[in-house]
Design a protein around this motif. Structure first.
Motif, short mmCIF file in Angstrom:
data_model
loop_
_atom_site.label_atom_id
_atom_site.label_comp_id
_atom_site.label_asym_id
_atom_site.label_seq_id
_atom_site.Cartn_x
_atom_site.Cartn_y
_atom_site.Cartn_z
N ASN A 34 65.79 -23.77 -4.54
CA ASN A 34 65.08 -23.45 -5.77
C ASN A 34 64.68 -24.71 -6.53
OD1 ASN A 34 67.20 -24.07 -7.85
ND2 ASN A 34 68.29 -22.59 -6.58
N ASN A 35 63.76 -24.50 -7.41
CA ASN A 35 63.20 -25.58 -8.22
C ASN A 35 63.38 -25.17 -9.68
OD1 ASN A 35 61.58 -27.55 -9.39
ND2 ASN A 35 59.68 -26.49 -8.91
N PRO A 36 64.55 -25.53 -10.25
CA PRO A 36 64.89 -25.03 -11.59
C PRO A 36 63.88 -25.44 -12.66
CG PRO A 36 66.69 -26.34 -10.64
CD PRO A 36 65.55 -26.42 -9.69
N SER A 37 63.20 -26.56 -12.47
CA SER A 37 62.29 -27.02 -13.53
C SER A 37 61.10 -26.07 -13.70
CB SER A 37 61.81 -28.45 -13.27
OG SER A 37 61.11 -28.53 -12.06
N CYS A 38 60.80 -25.27 -12.67
CA CYS A 38 59.68 -24.33 -12.78
C CYS A 38 60.16 -22.88 -12.61
CB CYS A 38 58.64 -24.67 -11.72
SG CYS A 38 57.16 -23.65 -11.74
N GLY A 39 61.31 -22.70 -11.95
CA GLY A 39 61.80 -21.35 -11.69
C GLY A 39 61.41 -20.82 -10.33
N ASP A 40 60.87 -21.70 -9.47
CA ASP A 40 60.48 -21.28 -8.12
C ASP A 40 61.71 -21.13 -7.23
OD1 ASP A 40 57.81 -21.89 -8.97
OD2 ASP A 40 58.20 -23.99 -8.42
N GLU A 41 61.68 -20.09 -6.39
CA GLU A 41 62.78 -19.87 -5.43
C GLU A 41 62.20 -19.49 -4.09
OE1 GLU A 41 66.08 -17.37 -6.42
OE2 GLU A 41 65.68 -17.62 -8.56
N GLY A 62 57.72 -17.42 -7.57
CA GLY A 62 57.42 -18.68 -8.22
C GLY A 62 55.95 -18.81 -8.54
N CYS A 63 55.60 -20.01 -8.97
CA CYS A 63 54.22 -20.28 -9.38
C CYS A 63 53.29 -20.29 -8.16
CB CYS A 63 54.17 -21.62 -10.10
SG CYS A 63 54.51 -23.03 -9.04
N SER A 64 52.01 -20.28 -8.43
CA SER A 64 51.01 -20.22 -7.36
C SER A 64 51.11 -21.44 -6.44
CB SER A 64 49.60 -20.11 -7.94
OG SER A 64 49.33 -21.18 -8.81
N ILE A 65 51.42 -22.60 -7.00
CA ILE A 65 51.52 -23.82 -6.17
C ILE A 65 52.66 -23.69 -5.16
CG2 ILE A 65 52.00 -26.31 -6.20
CD1 ILE A 65 49.47 -25.96 -7.62
N SER A 66 53.83 -23.24 -5.63
CA SER A 66 54.99 -23.16 -4.74
C SER A 66 54.80 -22.11 -3.65
CB SER A 66 56.26 -22.87 -5.54
OG SER A 66 56.21 -21.58 -6.14
N MET A 67 54.23 -20.97 -4.01
CA MET A 67 54.08 -19.89 -3.03
C MET A 67 52.95 -20.20 -2.05
SD MET A 67 56.53 -17.69 -3.75
CE MET A 67 57.55 -19.14 -4.08
N ALA A 123 55.32 -33.00 -12.72
CA ALA A 123 56.12 -31.77 -12.92
C ALA A 123 55.84 -30.74 -11.83
CB ALA A 123 55.82 -31.18 -14.29
N ARG A 124 54.69 -30.83 -11.17
CA ARG A 124 54.33 -29.82 -10.19
C ARG A 124 54.60 -30.23 -8.75
NH1 ARG A 124 51.43 -25.96 -12.59
NH2 ARG A 124 52.57 -24.67 -11.12
N ILE A 125 54.93 -31.49 -8.53
CA ILE A 125 55.14 -31.98 -7.16
C ILE A 125 56.31 -31.24 -6.51
CG2 ILE A 125 55.76 -34.01 -5.78
CD1 ILE A 125 54.18 -35.68 -7.88
N LYS A 126 57.34 -30.97 -7.29
CA LYS A 126 58.50 -30.23 -6.75
C LYS A 126 58.11 -28.81 -6.35
CE LYS A 126 62.42 -32.59 -8.84
NZ LYS A 126 63.32 -32.56 -9.99
N CYS A 127 57.15 -28.24 -7.07
CA CYS A 127 56.66 -26.90 -6.72
C CYS A 127 56.03 -26.95 -5.33
CB CYS A 127 55.60 -26.44 -7.72
SG CYS A 127 56.15 -26.39 -9.43
N ALA A 128 55.18 -27.95 -5.12
CA ALA A 128 54.46 -28.07 -3.85
C ALA A 128 55.40 -28.40 -2.70
CB ALA A 128 53.36 -29.13 -3.97
ZN ZN Z 1 56.39 -24.06 -9.61
#
Ligand code: ZN
Length: 144
Positions: A34-41, A62-67, A123-128
Motif C-alpha cells: 500500500n501507499n499510505p500517502s495516497c491511500g492506494d492498495e 486507489g487513484c487512477s495513476i496507481s490502478m 507525491a504521485r511517483i509512489k502511486c505509479a
Molecule cells: Zn495514488
C-alpha cells in the motif's frame, strides 16, 4: 496535475478498463502493498515457471495513476522472462526518477511511457510505482 492529454487518455483508459484485474485462483505467491500517502492498495498474485512470468493478476483500490499503472505493468510483464521483466521494471523506475525529463523507451515500456509526466510530481511517483514494487517483491520471493 497536468499531463499531456494523449497520455492522460491512455492512463484513463487503463483505469476504466484495467487489464488482468481480478485475483487468479492459483498463485505461487501473493503480496499486498500500500501507499499510505495516497491511500492506494494492491494485492498481487504471481505465477512463475522456469524463470518465466506466467501470470500476474491483481486487485486494488486507489487513484487512477496507481490502478492504471497496475494494468500497464501486468500486461507488459506477463510472458516475459524474469530477466527481461527486470529490465522493463528498471526502465520504468528510471523514468519515474527522471523529474519530468525522461520520455521513456516506448519499445520497452509501451503504454508505460504515458506515465512520464507523473515523474514531475513527487507525491504521485509512489502511486505509479506501487504495482511495480509489488511485482518486484513477489518475483524476488519466488526467485529466492
Ligand atoms: Zn495514488
Amino acid at each position: 496535475m497536468e499531463l499531456d492529454s494523449l497520455y492522460q487518455a491512455v492512463i484513463l483508459d487503463h483505469y476504466r478498463t484495467p487489464l488482468h484485474k481480478g485475483l487468479s485462483a492459483e498463485k505461487d505467491i501473493q503480496v499486498h502493498h500500500n501507499n499510505p500517502s495516497c491511500g492506494d492498495e494492491i494485492t498481487l498474485n504471481l505465477i512463475m515457471k522456469d524463470g518465466q512470468i506466467i501470470d500476474i493478476s491483481w486487485d486494488g483500490v486507489g487513484c487512477s495513476i496507481s490502478m492504471a499503472s497496475a494494468s500497464v505493468m501486468s500486461d507488459l510483464l506477463i510472458g516475459n522472462s524474469y530477466a527481461k521483466a527486470t529490465v522493463i521494471l528498471n526502465a520504468f523506475v528510471e523514468l519515474m526518477q527522471s523529474k519530468g525529463q525522461g520520455v521513456g523507451d516506448e519499445e520497452l515500456l509501451e503504454d508505460g511511457v504515458a506515465f512520464a509526466g507523473v515523474s514531475k510530481f513527487p507525491a504521485r511517483i509512489k502511486c505509479a510505482l506501487l504495482a511495480w514494487m509489488a511485482f518486484k517483491d513477489a518475483s524476488a520471493q519466488v526467485m529466492a
